[in-house]
Design an enzyme around this catalytic site. Sequence first.
Site, PDB file in Angstrom:
ATOM      1  N   CYS A  86      15.124   1.173   3.599  1.00 43.04           N
ATOM      2  CA  CYS A  86      14.266   1.630   2.501  1.00 43.04           C
ATOM      3  C   CYS A  86      14.946   2.650   1.586  1.00 43.04           C
ATOM      4  O   CYS A  86      14.356   3.095   0.604  1.00 43.04           O
ATOM      5  CB  CYS A  86      12.947   2.176   3.035  1.00 43.04           C
TER       6      CYS A  86
ATOM      7  N   HIS B 190      10.181   1.074  -5.157  1.00 40.25           N
ATOM      8  CA  HIS B 190      10.567   2.458  -4.881  1.00 40.25           C
ATOM      9  C   HIS B 190      11.848   2.464  -4.049  1.00 40.25           C
ATOM     10  O   HIS B 190      12.338   1.421  -3.624  1.00 40.25           O
ATOM     11  CB  HIS B 190       9.446   3.234  -4.183  1.00 40.25           C
TER      12      HIS B 190
ATOM     13  N   GLU C 201       1.139  -1.047   2.515  1.00 42.53           N
ATOM     14  CA  GLU C 201       2.346  -1.518   1.821  1.00 42.53           C
ATOM     15  C   GLU C 201       2.810  -2.864   2.362  1.00 42.53           C
ATOM     16  O   GLU C 201       3.550  -3.564   1.705  1.00 42.53           O
ATOM     17  CB  GLU C 201       3.459  -0.477   1.864  1.00 42.53           C
TER      18      GLU C 201
ATOM     19  N   HIS D 261       3.818  -2.644 -11.320  1.00 43.99           N
ATOM     20  CA  HIS D 261       5.103  -3.085 -11.860  1.00 43.99           C
ATOM     21  C   HIS D 261       5.954  -1.927 -12.386  1.00 43.99           C
ATOM     22  O   HIS D 261       6.681  -2.062 -13.355  1.00 43.99           O
ATOM     23  CB  HIS D 261       4.902  -4.172 -12.921  1.00 43.99           C
TER      24      HIS D 261
ATOM     25  N   HIS E  29       6.798  -3.449  -2.919  1.00 44.93           N
ATOM     26  CA  HIS E  29       5.690  -3.821  -2.047  1.00 44.93           C
ATOM     27  C   HIS E  29       4.533  -4.349  -2.873  1.00 44.93           C
ATOM     28  O   HIS E  29       4.347  -3.949  -4.019  1.00 44.93           O
ATOM     29  CB  HIS E  29       5.190  -2.613  -1.246  1.00 44.93           C
TER      30      HIS E  29
ATOM     31  N   HIS F 164      13.441  -1.374  -3.489  1.00 49.01           N
ATOM     32  CA  HIS F 164      12.707  -2.541  -3.020  1.00 49.01           C
ATOM     33  C   HIS F 164      11.252  -2.374  -3.458  1.00 49.01           C
ATOM     34  O   HIS F 164      10.882  -1.354  -4.017  1.00 49.01           O
ATOM     35  CB  HIS F 164      12.799  -2.658  -1.488  1.00 49.01           C
TER      36      HIS F 164
END
Length: 150
Positions: free
Chosen positions: A25, A16, A136, A75, A31, A29
Site C-alpha cells: 500500500c 491513495h 475499502e 475519482h 479502492h 492504488h
Amino acid sequence: MSKIRITKQFSFETGHALYGYDGKCKNVHGHSYNLYVTVIGTPISDTTDVKYGMVIDFGDLKKIVKEEIVDVFDHATVFNKNTPHVDLAKELQARDHNVLLVDYQPTSEMMVIDFSEKIKQRLPNNIKLHSLKLSETASSFAEWFASDND
C-alpha cells in the site's frame, strides 16, 4: 417519542498511497469505497410538516454526504501533504488529475475521522451523527461511533 437510527450507503472510487508503509500500500492504488452513514434522531411528529414521520429526509442526508465526501473524493487520488508524495501529486495535478492533499495518512481509519467531522458540521441541530462505516474492500473496513468519541 423513540430515537431512531437511519442509515444511507454511498459509493465512490478513490486512489491513495501510504507513505512510509512497509507493504504494497506504499504504492499508488485505489479502492471502491462504501460509506455507511448512520444518524439518530426523533421522527418529526408535526402532522402538518411535509417530512412528518422522518428523522431526516434521505435526500437531505444524501445532499450533505454527496457535497462533503462523495463529490470531493470520487475519482481523486489522496496523499498526505507532508510526505514526498507531494512531488507526485504536483505532477498529477499538472496533468489535470484530481488530487487531494490532506493533513493525515489516508488510511480508512483516518478518512473516517475526517468524514465524521465534515458530516457533523452539516447536520441539523436535532440530528446527531451516530456512526460511520467505511469499507475499502469486501472484508476490510473502519468504523467511527459517536459514543466512542464523546
